[in-house]
Write an enzyme that holds these catalytic residues in place. Sequence first.
Site, short mmCIF file in Angstrom:
data_model
loop_
_atom_site.label_atom_id
_atom_site.label_comp_id
_atom_site.label_asym_id
_atom_site.label_seq_id
_atom_site.Cartn_x
_atom_site.Cartn_y
_atom_site.Cartn_z
N THR A 154 -56.23 -44.11 -64.87
CA THR A 154 -55.64 -44.47 -63.58
C THR A 154 -56.49 -43.93 -62.43
OG1 THR A 154 -53.46 -44.47 -64.57
CG2 THR A 154 -53.53 -44.25 -62.19
N LYS A 171 -56.71 -36.14 -53.02
CA LYS A 171 -56.35 -35.24 -54.13
C LYS A 171 -55.71 -35.97 -55.32
CE LYS A 171 -55.81 -31.01 -51.36
NZ LYS A 171 -55.99 -31.47 -49.98
N ASP A 220 -54.00 -37.74 -62.05
CA ASP A 220 -53.27 -38.65 -62.93
C ASP A 220 -54.06 -38.77 -64.23
OD1 ASP A 220 -51.59 -40.74 -63.92
OD2 ASP A 220 -51.16 -41.33 -61.87
N ILE A 221 -53.63 -39.64 -65.13
CA ILE A 221 -54.43 -39.82 -66.35
C ILE A 221 -55.79 -40.40 -65.94
CG2 ILE A 221 -52.43 -40.07 -67.86
CD1 ILE A 221 -52.98 -43.12 -67.86
N GLY A 222 -56.80 -40.08 -66.74
CA GLY A 222 -58.17 -40.46 -66.39
C GLY A 222 -58.33 -41.93 -66.04
N ASP A 281 -59.16 -37.27 -48.17
CA ASP A 281 -58.58 -36.11 -48.87
C ASP A 281 -57.31 -36.55 -49.58
OD1 ASP A 281 -58.17 -33.57 -49.72
OD2 ASP A 281 -57.56 -32.75 -47.79
N GLY A 341 -59.58 -28.54 -38.16
CA GLY A 341 -58.65 -29.49 -37.56
C GLY A 341 -58.20 -29.07 -36.19
N ARG A 342 -57.10 -28.30 -36.14
CA ARG A 342 -56.45 -27.99 -34.87
C ARG A 342 -57.32 -27.39 -33.78
NH1 ARG A 342 -51.60 -25.61 -38.28
NH2 ARG A 342 -53.43 -25.32 -39.62
N LYS A 347 -62.03 -36.24 -41.55
CA LYS A 347 -61.19 -36.16 -42.76
C LYS A 347 -59.85 -36.85 -42.51
CE LYS A 347 -58.94 -32.30 -44.40
NZ LYS A 347 -57.65 -32.53 -45.05
N ASP A 359 -55.52 -34.55 -38.62
CA ASP A 359 -54.13 -34.31 -39.03
C ASP A 359 -53.21 -34.66 -37.87
OD1 ASP A 359 -54.96 -33.41 -41.53
OD2 ASP A 359 -55.26 -31.37 -40.79
N GLN A 413 -52.98 -20.77 -41.02
CA GLN A 413 -53.98 -20.37 -42.02
C GLN A 413 -53.87 -18.87 -42.25
OE1 GLN A 413 -55.77 -22.31 -43.77
NE2 GLN A 413 -56.24 -24.19 -42.64
N ARG A 467 -62.12 -20.76 -38.30
CA ARG A 467 -61.71 -20.62 -36.89
C ARG A 467 -62.82 -19.96 -36.10
NH1 ARG A 467 -58.63 -23.66 -38.18
NH2 ARG A 467 -56.37 -23.73 -38.07
N THR A 502 -55.17 -23.29 -52.00
CA THR A 502 -55.12 -21.95 -51.39
C THR A 502 -53.69 -21.52 -51.09
OG1 THR A 502 -55.64 -23.03 -49.32
CG2 THR A 502 -57.43 -21.84 -50.39
O1 C5P Z 1 -56.09 -27.37 -38.51
P1 C5P Z 1 -56.85 -26.70 -39.60
O2 C5P Z 1 -58.29 -26.36 -39.21
O3 C5P Z 1 -56.12 -25.51 -40.19
O4 C5P Z 1 -56.96 -27.81 -40.74
C1 C5P Z 1 -57.58 -27.56 -41.97
C2 C5P Z 1 -57.54 -28.79 -42.82
O5 C5P Z 1 -58.03 -28.45 -44.11
C3 C5P Z 1 -56.16 -29.37 -43.03
O6 C5P Z 1 -56.33 -30.79 -43.16
C4 C5P Z 1 -55.71 -28.78 -44.34
O7 C5P Z 1 -54.82 -29.60 -45.04
C5 C5P Z 1 -57.03 -28.69 -45.10
N1 C5P Z 1 -57.05 -27.70 -46.15
C6 C5P Z 1 -56.80 -26.36 -45.93
N2 C5P Z 1 -56.86 -25.48 -46.96
C7 C5P Z 1 -57.16 -25.91 -48.18
C8 C5P Z 1 -57.42 -27.26 -48.43
C9 C5P Z 1 -57.36 -28.14 -47.37
O8 C5P Z 1 -56.55 -25.95 -44.81
N3 C5P Z 1 -57.25 -25.06 -49.16
#
Ligand code: C5P
Length: 235
Positions: free
Chosen positions: A72, A65, A68-70, A63, A209-210, A36, A14, A189, A180, A119
């Site tokens: 497409t 996501k 759309d219609i099937g 990722d 990610g972070r 990702k 990200d 989060q 985490r 989420t």
């Molecule tokens: O930096 P962090 O560990 O929070 O990143 C989590 C990754 O997972 C991000 O790319 C976020 O968009 C993705 N994600 C999420 N929760 C979800 C679906 C995807 O945090 N329900």
Amino acid sequence: MNTMPKDRLIIALDLPSAEEAQSAIDAIGDEGTFYKIGYQLMPIGGLDLAKRLSDEGKKVFLDFKFHDIGATVERGVSSVAKLGGDFLTVHAEPDVLKGAVEGRGDDKRLKILAVTVLTSLNQESLTKMGIDTALPDLVLKRAEFAAEAGADGVVASAKEAAAIKARFGDGLKIVTPGVRPAGADANDQKRVVTPADAIAAGADHLVVGRPIIAAKDPSSAARAIQQEIATAVDL
Ligand code: C5P
């Protein structure tokens, strides 16, 4: 599960540019085997980066996501399959999933993951959208759509993972964000779990990610999480 412990960790790139993503990948080095790529990079070099990573033997989670219609979705997934990705997300509606599975065709590599309920949504947001089903039931219902359509897995929080595992066993892979390591900053989060807890809840892959890409030493941050995953898998 015969997934290598290293491949259970998916590192979310990200970052605001493909160059910064590449710097993160370089800093992570051999520890990073699965990345990702999402919306942020997709329009600005993310697809080339995905192809490059794939050519270098890394695994790639796109990722995107799709929703759309099937027909497409089918054409879109068929184009994505040419990039050489490993995971691709689509929303968990029957027609979308059917299109995605058809678009993937006999590509053995690309796995279709269903996004059940984002989420960021809670029961109140569902009610606002006219959905009366209890959120945990909706997650399971949509996971069922995924299994029925022949998709490979779902993206689910650790909170939802156990119920999905109990219902579908190894029939659906579970990919879990919101992870985490103990002591790490939760950032934005809301509900975080440790890597060990996510594995214990039934997650097959963790998306982080972070805590890695913003770490002073991204390589050791990734290694520490992989070690925690490996220990949890052995338990
Ligand atoms: O930096 P962090 O560990 O929070 O990143 C989590 C990754 O997972 C991000 O790319 C976020 O968009 C993705 N994600 C999420 N929760 C979800 C679906 C995807 O945090 N329900």
